[in-house]
Design a protein around this motif. Structure first.
Motif, PDB file in Angstrom:
ATOM      1  N   VAL A   4     -93.331  28.002  13.930  1.00  0.00           N
ATOM      2  CA  VAL A   4     -93.985  28.683  14.695  1.00  0.00           C
ATOM      3  C   VAL A   4     -94.640  29.341  13.485  1.00  0.00           C
ATOM      4  O   VAL A   4     -96.072  29.110  13.604  1.00  0.00           O
ATOM      5  CB  VAL A   4     -93.836  29.769  15.668  1.00  0.00           C
ATOM      6  CG1 VAL A   4     -94.953  30.820  16.055  1.00  0.00           C
ATOM      7  CG2 VAL A   4     -92.972  29.458  16.808  1.00  0.00           C
TER       8      VAL A   4
ATOM      9  N   GLN B 255     -99.165  28.622  13.100  1.00  0.00           N
ATOM     10  CA  GLN B 255     -99.607  29.576  12.836  1.00  0.00           C
ATOM     11  C   GLN B 255    -100.740  29.827  11.511  1.00  0.00           C
ATOM     12  O   GLN B 255    -102.361  30.242  11.509  1.00  0.00           O
ATOM     13  CB  GLN B 255     -99.180  31.211  12.085  1.00  0.00           C
ATOM     14  CG  GLN B 255    -100.111  32.430  11.873  1.00  0.00           C
ATOM     15  CD  GLN B 255     -99.083  33.308  12.490  1.00  0.00           C
ATOM     16  OE1 GLN B 255     -99.700  34.743  12.314  1.00  0.00           O
ATOM     17  NE2 GLN B 255     -98.412  33.530  10.926  1.00  0.00           N
TER      18      GLN B 255
ATOM     19  N   SER C  73    -103.623  33.045  17.965  1.00  0.00           N
ATOM     20  CA  SER C  73    -102.470  33.354  19.780  1.00  0.00           C
ATOM     21  C   SER C  73    -102.037  31.823  20.304  1.00  0.00           C
ATOM     22  O   SER C  73    -101.590  31.903  20.565  1.00  0.00           O
ATOM     23  CB  SER C  73    -103.185  34.221  20.370  1.00  0.00           C
ATOM     24  OG  SER C  73    -104.207  33.806  21.521  1.00  0.00           O
TER      25      SER C  73
ATOM     26  N   THR D 127    -100.198  29.649  18.257  1.00  0.00           N
ATOM     27  CA  THR D 127     -98.650  29.754  17.675  1.00  0.00           C
ATOM     28  C   THR D 127     -97.650  29.534  19.630  1.00  0.00           C
ATOM     29  O   THR D 127     -96.638  29.357  19.203  1.00  0.00           O
ATOM     30  CB  THR D 127     -98.566  31.169  17.341  1.00  0.00           C
ATOM     31  OG1 THR D 127     -99.512  32.393  18.227  1.00  0.00           O
ATOM     32  CG2 THR D 127     -98.342  31.132  15.831  1.00  0.00           C
TER      33      THR D 127
ATOM     34  N   SER E 129     -95.752  34.704  19.722  1.00  0.00           N
ATOM     35  CA  SER E 129     -96.323  35.041  18.406  1.00  0.00           C
ATOM     36  C   SER E 129     -97.915  36.355  18.031  1.00  0.00           C
ATOM     37  O   SER E 129     -97.850  36.927  17.146  1.00  0.00           O
ATOM     38  CB  SER E 129     -97.606  34.167  19.415  1.00  0.00           C
ATOM     39  OG  SER E 129     -99.076  34.631  19.586  1.00  0.00           O
TER      40      SER E 129
END
Length: 285
Positions: free
Chosen positions: A174, A178, A189, A192, A210
């Motif tokens: 993740v 990002q 947002s 992620t 997130s």
């Protein structure tokens, strides 16, 4: 800057930062649809700091857990029976922050300029890639592509994991996602949440993951820009303060809405919006 311009910027940031539709893309487009001059990077960062404060207040319990994990890492509060789990979560968040920091430094140093020129036909001006790619076509492209990916992830992703289930692998994946949000139109947002849904996180937990992962990155950007805000003069500093406060209000309300919305609905409405907006930008611009 007028109060109306600051209000529009704050509302746009407060809403789009937490909805997976790209806050940077909408902020960049404000001058295109209005007679306002470009608000510039200082105001952009100020409204992101307002969003950061909204995250901290809304997720205060989780923030305290991560803070305890950080203290436990240096030997403070280790008698707490939850200390090992909280320490792991803290370090997985730190691990997830590294890709964005590395990508940001690489762009700052111009490492991706030649790649951007080749892939997106961008003419890099004064070795500043981020200034060179603030244009509509790239925003539209990212809105559509990452919107489709969000739809696929939300369709095929299982709903089995919560934030507490995060592993180093999940944090890193993740975190890498990002890092892609540095490019306008991607949506931090959104990308992620997409990665988290592919990993099997529930919709609400993907949003929670997130937002909590964004805290170090946004905080770092805010700290780095504070001296420039004061050096720019009192008027600009006041503008930044007003924009930040207004953004906090809009962001907190939007976050509360999104977390409740995701308990009973899918992310498809955001997918449709991203694709429609991207197509509209390509058509009209």
């Amino acid at each position: 800057m007028t109060f109306i311009q600051l209000l529009i910027i704050a509302v746009v940031q407060g809403i789009t930062e937490f909805l997976p539709i790209s806050s940077s893309g909408h902020l960049i487009l404000i001058p295109t649809f209005t007679d306002f001059p470009d608000q510039g990077p200082l105001i952009d960062v100020a409204v992101h700091v307002g969003s950061l404060l909204a995250i901290i207040v809304y997720f205060l319990k989780d923030v305290l857990v991560l803070a305890r994990g950080g203290f436990a890492s240096i030997g403070i509060g280790t008698r707490n029976p939850n200390a090992p789990a909280e320490r792991r979560l803290f370090w997985w968040i730190v691990l997830g922050t590294i890709p964005a920091v590395a990508f940001g430094l690489a762009i700052k140093l111009g490492a991706f300029n030649s790649i951007a020129e080749t892939m997106f036909n961008i003419t890099v001006v004064d070795d500043d890639l981020m200034s060179s790619i603030r244009f509509t076509d790239l925003i539209a492209f990212n809105l559509i592509v990452y919107g489709i990916l969000l739809g696929i992830a939300d369709w095929v992703g299982k709903e089995v994991k919560s934030f507490e289930d995060m592993s180093w692998r999940d944090g890193l994946i993740v975190g890498i996602a990002q890092a892609l949000a540095i490019i306008p139109g991607t949506s931090r947002s959104g990308v992620t949440m997409t990665a988290a849904r592919f990993l099997g996180y529930k919709r609400v937990e993907a949003a929670r993951f997130s937002f909590l992962l964004s805290i170090p990155a946004v905080a770092g950007a805010g700290v780095l820009i504070v001296p420039e805000i004061f050096e720019a003069g009192a008027v600009l500093a006041l503008d930044a303060l007003i924009a930040g406060v207004l953004t906090f209000i809009a962001a907190f309300a939007t976050m509360a809405f999104l977390m409740n919305f995701l308990k009973r609905a899918s992310m498809m409405v955001f997918v449709v919006y991203r694709i429609a907006m991207g197509c509209a930008l390509l058509w009209f611009f």
